[in-house]
Write a protein that holds these residues in place. Structure first.
Motif, PDB file in Angstrom:
ATOM      1  N   GLN A  49       3.371   8.146  -9.898  1.00  0.00           N
ATOM      2  CA  GLN A  49       2.904   7.717 -11.215  1.00  0.00           C
ATOM      3  C   GLN A  49       3.114   6.214 -11.450  1.00  0.00           C
ATOM      4  OE1 GLN A  49       5.388  10.315 -11.097  1.00  0.00           O
ATOM      5  NE2 GLN A  49       3.755  11.785 -10.795  1.00  0.00           N
ATOM      6  N   THR A  50       3.591   5.515 -10.441  1.00  0.00           N
ATOM      7  CA  THR A  50       3.915   4.098 -10.575  1.00  0.00           C
ATOM      8  C   THR A  50       2.750   3.232 -10.119  1.00  0.00           C
ATOM      9  OG1 THR A  50       6.230   4.600 -10.129  1.00  0.00           O
ATOM     10  CG2 THR A  50       5.556   2.310  -9.884  1.00  0.00           C
ATOM     11  N   LEU A  51       2.407   2.235 -10.943  1.00  0.00           N
ATOM     12  CA  LEU A  51       1.376   1.279 -10.550  1.00  0.00           C
ATOM     13  C   LEU A  51       2.020   0.220  -9.660  1.00  0.00           C
ATOM     14  CD1 LEU A  51      -0.564   0.720 -13.885  1.00  0.00           C
ATOM     15  CD2 LEU A  51      -1.249   2.084 -11.914  1.00  0.00           C
ATOM     16  N   ILE A  52       1.419   0.018  -8.503  1.00  0.00           N
ATOM     17  CA  ILE A  52       1.896  -0.982  -7.555  1.00  0.00           C
ATOM     18  C   ILE A  52       0.887  -2.122  -7.558  1.00  0.00           C
ATOM     19  CG2 ILE A  52       2.516  -1.450  -5.161  1.00  0.00           C
ATOM     20  CD1 ILE A  52       4.359   0.607  -6.489  1.00  0.00           C
ATOM     21  N   LYS A  53       1.357  -3.328  -7.794  1.00  0.00           N
ATOM     22  CA  LYS A  53       0.466  -4.485  -7.872  1.00  0.00           C
ATOM     23  C   LYS A  53       0.060  -4.925  -6.462  1.00  0.00           C
ATOM     24  CE  LYS A  53       0.944  -7.553 -11.052  1.00  0.00           C
ATOM     25  NZ  LYS A  53       1.369  -8.664 -11.927  1.00  0.00           N
ATOM     26  N   LEU A  54      -1.243  -5.066  -6.275  1.00  0.00           N
ATOM     27  CA  LEU A  54      -1.793  -5.584  -5.025  1.00  0.00           C
ATOM     28  C   LEU A  54      -2.393  -6.949  -5.305  1.00  0.00           C
ATOM     29  CD1 LEU A  54      -3.721  -2.418  -3.802  1.00  0.00           C
ATOM     30  CD2 LEU A  54      -1.593  -3.298  -2.875  1.00  0.00           C
ATOM     31  N   ARG A  55      -2.250  -7.868  -4.377  1.00  0.00           N
ATOM     32  CA  ARG A  55      -2.845  -9.191  -4.517  1.00  0.00           C
ATOM     33  C   ARG A  55      -3.787  -9.422  -3.340  1.00  0.00           C
ATOM     34  NH1 ARG A  55      -0.059 -12.164  -8.444  1.00  0.00           N
ATOM     35  NH2 ARG A  55       1.963 -11.277  -8.917  1.00  0.00           N
ATOM     36  N   PHE A  56      -5.052  -9.621  -3.673  1.00  0.00           N
ATOM     37  CA  PHE A  56      -6.075  -9.874  -2.666  1.00  0.00           C
ATOM     38  C   PHE A  56      -6.877 -11.108  -3.046  1.00  0.00           C
ATOM     39  CE2 PHE A  56      -5.529  -5.263  -2.470  1.00  0.00           C
ATOM     40  CZ  PHE A  56      -5.391  -5.055  -1.109  1.00  0.00           C
ATOM     41  N   PRO A  57      -7.252 -11.916  -2.065  1.00  0.00           N
ATOM     42  CA  PRO A  57      -8.197 -12.995  -2.357  1.00  0.00           C
ATOM     43  C   PRO A  57      -9.521 -12.384  -2.811  1.00  0.00           C
ATOM     44  CG  PRO A  57      -7.216 -13.272  -0.174  1.00  0.00           C
ATOM     45  CD  PRO A  57      -6.816 -11.921  -0.679  1.00  0.00           C
ATOM     46  N   PRO A  58     -10.292 -13.089  -3.662  1.00  0.00           N
ATOM     47  CA  PRO A  58     -11.561 -12.536  -4.169  1.00  0.00           C
ATOM     48  C   PRO A  58     -12.500 -12.032  -3.071  1.00  0.00           C
ATOM     49  CG  PRO A  58     -10.997 -14.523  -5.367  1.00  0.00           C
ATOM     50  CD  PRO A  58      -9.993 -14.396  -4.259  1.00  0.00           C
ATOM     51  N   ARG A  59     -12.589 -12.728  -1.950  1.00  0.00           N
ATOM     52  CA  ARG A  59     -13.496 -12.264  -0.888  1.00  0.00           C
ATOM     53  C   ARG A  59     -13.059 -10.899  -0.347  1.00  0.00           C
ATOM     54  NH1 ARG A  59     -11.697 -15.470   4.594  1.00  0.00           N
ATOM     55  NH2 ARG A  59      -9.595 -14.709   4.440  1.00  0.00           N
ATOM     56  N   ASP A  60     -11.741 -10.664  -0.344  1.00  0.00           N
ATOM     57  CA  ASP A  60     -11.269  -9.372   0.146  1.00  0.00           C
ATOM     58  C   ASP A  60     -11.484  -8.268  -0.874  1.00  0.00           C
ATOM     59  OD1 ASP A  60     -10.618 -10.326   2.638  1.00  0.00           O
ATOM     60  OD2 ASP A  60      -8.518 -10.698   2.141  1.00  0.00           O
ATOM     61  N   VAL A  61     -11.452  -8.601  -2.165  1.00  0.00           N
ATOM     62  CA  VAL A  61     -11.750  -7.598  -3.192  1.00  0.00           C
ATOM     63  C   VAL A  61     -13.183  -7.099  -2.992  1.00  0.00           C
ATOM     64  CG1 VAL A  61     -12.089  -7.206  -5.667  1.00  0.00           C
ATOM     65  CG2 VAL A  61     -10.084  -8.470  -4.867  1.00  0.00           C
ATOM     66  N   ALA A  62     -14.112  -8.026  -2.772  1.00  0.00           N
ATOM     67  CA  ALA A  62     -15.506  -7.628  -2.540  1.00  0.00           C
ATOM     68  C   ALA A  62     -15.616  -6.759  -1.292  1.00  0.00           C
ATOM     69  CB  ALA A  62     -16.391  -8.861  -2.411  1.00  0.00           C
ATOM     70  N   ARG A  63     -14.894  -7.104  -0.264  1.00  0.00           N
ATOM     71  CA  ARG A  63     -14.923  -6.295   0.971  1.00  0.00           C
ATOM     72  C   ARG A  63     -14.370  -4.894   0.715  1.00  0.00           C
ATOM     73  NH1 ARG A  63     -13.304 -10.646   5.667  1.00  0.00           N
ATOM     74  NH2 ARG A  63     -15.436 -11.362   5.909  1.00  0.00           N
ATOM     75  N   LEU A  64     -13.283  -4.823  -0.046  1.00  0.00           N
ATOM     76  CA  LEU A  64     -12.698  -3.512  -0.342  1.00  0.00           C
ATOM     77  C   LEU A  64     -13.615  -2.673  -1.214  1.00  0.00           C
ATOM     78  CD1 LEU A  64      -8.982  -4.541  -0.843  1.00  0.00           C
ATOM     79  CD2 LEU A  64      -9.908  -3.133   1.001  1.00  0.00           C
ATOM     80  N   GLN A  65     -14.331  -3.305  -2.130  1.00  0.00           N
ATOM     81  CA  GLN A  65     -15.304  -2.556  -2.935  1.00  0.00           C
ATOM     82  C   GLN A  65     -16.374  -1.953  -2.029  1.00  0.00           C
ATOM     83  OE1 GLN A  65     -16.291  -5.832  -5.547  1.00  0.00           O
ATOM     84  NE2 GLN A  65     -15.728  -4.577  -7.302  1.00  0.00           N
TER      85      GLN A  65
END
Length: 93
Positions: A49-65
């Motif tokens: 139930q715990t939110l874990i903060k992830l930090r990704f560069p914007p280009r990697d966010v698009a790749r993960l999407q």
């Protein structure tokens, strides 16, 4: 964790279809590894139930999407997890 396992399950052909190299996948997995280290201090009974903060560069966010929409749906056994990941990824762009 299931998201990272999904990344590991991507075949070389699927990596190519996503426009990724093995180096790209390793970099993304390293982001998850870093967040996993932060999660080590959380009690196991509340980790789900715990939110874990992830930090990704914007280009990697698009790749993960792109990955979540194309490949993860085949690998994920937890549809709620997939929906949650997509909701978070969509909110940061």
């Amino acid at each position: 964790m299931e998201f990272a396992l999904g990344l590991l399950s991507v075949t070389p052909k699927e990596l190519e279809e996503l426009g990724w190299s093995f180096v790209d996948r390793k970099r993304l997995l390293d982001h998850f590894l870093g967040s996993g280290k932060a999660a080590q201090g959380v009690a196991p009974e509340v980790l789900g139930q715990t939110l874990i903060k992830l930090r990704f560069p914007p280009r990697d966010v698009a790749r993960l999407q792109r990955f979540a929409r194309r490949a993860l749906s085949k690998a994920a056994s937890n549809a709620a997890m997939l929906d949650g990941v997509l909701r978070v990824l969509d909110s940061v762009v």
